[in-house]
Design a protein around this motif. Structure first.
Motif, PDB file in Angstrom:
ATOM      1  N   GLU A 125       0.903  -1.361  -0.070  1.00 29.76           N
ATOM      2  CA  GLU A 125       0.085   0.169   0.070  1.00 29.76           C
ATOM      3  C   GLU A 125       0.779   1.315  -0.065  1.00 29.76           C
ATOM      4  OE1 GLU A 125      -0.405  -2.451   2.421  1.00 29.76           O
ATOM      5  OE2 GLU A 125      -1.825  -3.585   1.370  1.00 29.76           O
ATOM      6  N   GLY A 126       2.097   1.281   0.464  1.00 34.68           N
ATOM      7  CA  GLY A 126       3.071   2.593   0.631  1.00 34.68           C
ATOM      8  C   GLY A 126       4.159   2.159   1.099  1.00 34.68           C
ATOM      9  N   ALA A 127       4.086   2.503   2.452  1.00 32.66           N
ATOM     10  CA  ALA A 127       5.482   2.097   3.134  1.00 32.66           C
ATOM     11  C   ALA A 127       5.046   2.270   4.713  1.00 32.66           C
ATOM     12  CB  ALA A 127       6.649   2.991   2.994  1.00 32.66           C
ATOM     13  N   THR A 128       5.856   1.748   5.750  1.00 33.20           N
ATOM     14  CA  THR A 128       5.743   1.804   7.032  1.00 33.20           C
ATOM     15  C   THR A 128       7.195   1.979   7.620  1.00 33.20           C
ATOM     16  OG1 THR A 128       6.262  -0.672   7.393  1.00 33.20           O
ATOM     17  CG2 THR A 128       4.164   0.156   7.237  1.00 33.20           C
ATOM     18  N   GLY A 129       7.184   2.480   8.682  1.00 32.84           N
ATOM     19  CA  GLY A 129       8.623   3.058   9.262  1.00 32.84           C
ATOM     20  C   GLY A 129       8.349   3.184  10.732  1.00 32.84           C
ATOM     21  N   THR A 130       9.745   3.087  11.238  1.00 35.68           N
ATOM     22  CA  THR A 130       9.853   3.419  12.741  1.00 35.68           C
ATOM     23  C   THR A 130      11.067   4.364  12.728  1.00 35.68           C
ATOM     24  OG1 THR A 130      11.547   1.604  12.959  1.00 35.68           O
ATOM     25  CG2 THR A 130       9.344   1.313  13.505  1.00 35.68           C
ATOM     26  N   VAL A 131      10.862   5.254  14.017  1.00 38.00           N
ATOM     27  CA  VAL A 131      11.991   6.435  13.857  1.00 38.00           C
ATOM     28  C   VAL A 131      11.890   6.496  15.548  1.00 38.00           C
ATOM     29  CG1 VAL A 131      10.428   8.231  13.642  1.00 38.00           C
ATOM     30  CG2 VAL A 131      12.635   8.585  13.266  1.00 38.00           C
ATOM     31  N   ASP A 132      13.163   6.832  16.038  1.00 39.28           N
ATOM     32  CA  ASP A 132      13.403   7.212  17.619  1.00 39.28           C
ATOM     33  C   ASP A 132      13.145   8.623  17.566  1.00 39.28           C
ATOM     34  OD1 ASP A 132      14.020   4.517  18.397  1.00 39.28           O
ATOM     35  OD2 ASP A 132      16.153   4.790  17.834  1.00 39.28           O
ATOM     36  N   MET A 133      12.788   9.140  18.898  1.00 42.71           N
ATOM     37  CA  MET A 133      12.418  10.412  19.237  1.00 42.71           C
ATOM     38  C   MET A 133      13.415  11.089  20.188  1.00 42.71           C
ATOM     39  SD  MET A 133       9.137  12.683  19.852  1.00 42.71           S
ATOM     40  CE  MET A 133       9.319  13.300  21.405  1.00 42.71           C
ATOM     41  N   LEU A 134      14.195  12.003  19.989  1.00 40.75           N
ATOM     42  CA  LEU A 134      15.084  12.700  20.916  1.00 40.75           C
ATOM     43  C   LEU A 134      14.231  14.158  21.104  1.00 40.75           C
ATOM     44  CD1 LEU A 134      18.517  11.892  19.785  1.00 40.75           C
ATOM     45  CD2 LEU A 134      17.093  10.750  21.347  1.00 40.75           C
ATOM     46  N   MET A 135      14.552  14.647  22.413  1.00 34.78           N
ATOM     47  CA  MET A 135      13.889  16.062  22.521  1.00 34.78           C
ATOM     48  C   MET A 135      15.283  16.650  23.060  1.00 34.78           C
ATOM     49  SD  MET A 135      10.186  15.915  23.851  1.00 34.78           S
ATOM     50  CE  MET A 135      10.454  14.743  25.431  1.00 34.78           C
ATOM     51  N   ILE A 136      15.493  17.930  22.502  1.00 35.90           N
ATOM     52  CA  ILE A 136      16.439  18.727  23.171  1.00 35.90           C
ATOM     53  C   ILE A 136      16.057  19.977  23.831  1.00 35.90           C
ATOM     54  CG2 ILE A 136      18.582  20.217  22.493  1.00 35.90           C
ATOM     55  CD1 ILE A 136      18.988  18.288  20.394  1.00 35.90           C
ATOM     56  N   GLY A 137      16.558  20.307  24.973  1.00 33.97           N
ATOM     57  CA  GLY A 137      15.855  21.611  25.471  1.00 33.97           C
ATOM     58  C   GLY A 137      14.771  21.626  26.680  1.00 33.97           C
ATOM     59  N   LEU A 138      14.537  20.275  27.073  1.00 37.07           N
ATOM     60  CA  LEU A 138      13.583  19.963  28.020  1.00 37.07           C
ATOM     61  C   LEU A 138      13.975  21.035  29.221  1.00 37.07           C
ATOM     62  CD1 LEU A 138      12.701  16.363  28.001  1.00 37.07           C
ATOM     63  CD2 LEU A 138      11.064  18.417  27.596  1.00 37.07           C
ATOM     64  N   GLY A 139      12.821  21.826  29.855  1.00 37.61           N
ATOM     65  CA  GLY A 139      12.967  22.470  31.062  1.00 37.61           C
ATOM     66  C   GLY A 139      13.798  23.830  30.890  1.00 37.61           C
ATOM     67  N   GLY A 140      13.938  24.118  29.550  1.00 35.46           N
ATOM     68  CA  GLY A 140      14.667  25.266  29.037  1.00 35.46           C
ATOM     69  C   GLY A 140      16.150  25.002  29.096  1.00 35.46           C
ATOM     70  N   ASP A 141      16.627  24.092  29.394  1.00 36.50           N
ATOM     71  CA  ASP A 141      17.897  23.480  29.237  1.00 36.50           C
ATOM     72  C   ASP A 141      18.560  23.395  27.737  1.00 36.50           C
ATOM     73  OD1 ASP A 141      20.734  22.556  29.334  1.00 36.50           O
ATOM     74  OD2 ASP A 141      20.577  21.425  31.147  1.00 36.50           O
ATOM     75  N   PRO A 142      19.348  24.253  26.919  1.00 33.07           N
ATOM     76  CA  PRO A 142      19.488  23.783  25.603  1.00 33.07           C
ATOM     77  C   PRO A 142      20.477  22.716  25.633  1.00 33.07           C
ATOM     78  CG  PRO A 142      20.445  25.756  26.318  1.00 33.07           C
ATOM     79  CD  PRO A 142      19.769  25.363  27.506  1.00 33.07           C
ATOM     80  N   ASN A 143      21.166  22.283  26.582  1.00 41.11           N
ATOM     81  CA  ASN A 143      22.081  21.339  26.528  1.00 41.11           C
ATOM     82  C   ASN A 143      21.210  19.854  26.815  1.00 41.11           C
ATOM     83  OD1 ASN A 143      24.350  22.667  25.635  1.00 41.11           O
ATOM     84  ND2 ASN A 143      24.008  23.509  27.542  1.00 41.11           N
ATOM     85  N   LYS A 144      19.958  19.696  27.317  1.00 39.91           N
ATOM     86  CA  LYS A 144      19.683  18.635  27.941  1.00 39.91           C
ATOM     87  C   LYS A 144      18.899  17.795  26.749  1.00 39.91           C
ATOM     88  CE  LYS A 144      16.483  16.602  31.398  1.00 39.91           C
ATOM     89  NZ  LYS A 144      15.437  17.059  32.419  1.00 39.91           N
ATOM     90  N   ILE A 145      19.397  16.638  26.723  1.00 40.23           N
ATOM     91  CA  ILE A 145      18.592  15.918  25.608  1.00 40.23           C
ATOM     92  C   ILE A 145      17.952  14.578  26.248  1.00 40.23           C
ATOM     93  CG2 ILE A 145      19.158  14.251  23.571  1.00 40.23           C
ATOM     94  CD1 ILE A 145      21.726  15.971  23.196  1.00 40.23           C
ATOM     95  N   GLN A 146      16.880  14.236  25.851  1.00 39.96           N
ATOM     96  CA  GLN A 146      16.361  13.173  26.445  1.00 39.96           C
ATOM     97  C   GLN A 146      15.372  12.309  25.398  1.00 39.96           C
ATOM     98  OE1 GLN A 146      14.032  14.101  29.946  1.00 39.96           O
ATOM     99  NE2 GLN A 146      12.900  11.980  29.866  1.00 39.96           N
ATOM    100  N   TYR A 147      15.607  10.957  25.552  1.00 37.99           N
ATOM    101  CA  TYR A 147      14.899  10.085  24.802  1.00 37.99           C
ATOM    102  C   TYR A 147      13.214   9.784  24.811  1.00 37.99           C
ATOM    103  CZ  TYR A 147      13.451   5.484  22.676  1.00 37.99           C
ATOM    104  OH  TYR A 147      13.082   4.633  22.010  1.00 37.99           O
ATOM    105  N   ASP A 148      12.685   9.965  23.930  1.00 38.53           N
ATOM    106  CA  ASP A 148      11.106   9.937  24.451  1.00 38.53           C
ATOM    107  C   ASP A 148      10.382   8.774  23.382  1.00 38.53           C
ATOM    108  OD1 ASP A 148       8.689  10.200  25.630  1.00 38.53           O
ATOM    109  OD2 ASP A 148       7.972  11.826  24.539  1.00 38.53           O
ATOM    110  N   GLY A 149      11.143   7.594  23.621  1.00 39.51           N
ATOM    111  CA  GLY A 149      10.160   6.487  22.540  1.00 39.51           C
ATOM    112  C   GLY A 149      10.464   6.613  21.223  1.00 39.51           C
TER     113      GLY A 149
END
Length: 186
Positions: A125-149
């Protein structure tokens, strides 16, 4: 005579079953994706990050990344939540629409989303995919990186290009109860 009749019935049933299997349509083979298809799908995911981080066009840039019947599905602890569908609801989930891009927590904190380890698989039908998510800047700290599933996606080719048919976010982060990684074994 009964034994002969039973043998004939079993024989006819076996042949009928074989013929039915031979006439049944084979499952559709995955279509081949071109290099351009892969790039366009990767760009779709990059546009998603930009749209969610900026609430551009009052969230409608985010909503327009989905097919008209497309759905965003949040999932926590392996349990899918209520699907968000429709252009207005999708714009709102990104902070826009009737919410007007005001008081969007991740934007106020300066969070930027990054999507890494993107795997794209062709389907019939098309395609499927998976991709990990990272967030940078949580709590206003531009150096903080957190994995969110990760996201589990279904992509569809439309007249407007590749779009999300379904995007399920398997989240681990909750603002009130952030995930804590297990202590490494010694």
């Amino acid at each position: 005579m009964k034994r002969f009749a039973l043998v004939v019935i079993v024989f006819v049933a076996a042949i009928s079953s074989s013929l039915a299997r031979a006439q049944a349509p084979a499952p559709a083979a995955p279509r081949e994706l071109t290099a351009l298809d892969y790039i366009e799908i990767q760009q779709l995911v990059a546009k998603y990050a930009k749209a969610i981080d900026t609430c551009s066009n009052n969230g409608y840039d985010y909503a327009d990344l989905f097919t008209p019947d497309g759905a965003f599905i949040p999932s926590f602890d392996g349990k899918p939540g209520t699907p968000v569908q429709g252009r207005e609801r999708l714009a709102e989930v990104s902070g826009g629409g009737s919410r007007g891009c005001k008081n969007v927590g991740w934007i106020q904190q300066g969070v930027r989303h990054l999507y890494v380890n993107h795997i794209i698989t062709p389907t019939a039908e098309g395609a499927t995919g998976t991709v990990d998510m990272l967030m940078i800047g949580l709590g206003g700290d531009p150096n903080k990186i957190q994995y969110d599933g990760y996201y589990e996606d279904t992509y569809a080719r439309t007249a407007r290009g590749w779009r999300f048919k379904q995007r399920m976010h398997h989240a681990i982060f909750r603002a009130a109860n952030p995930a804590v990684p297990p202590t490494p074994a010694k």
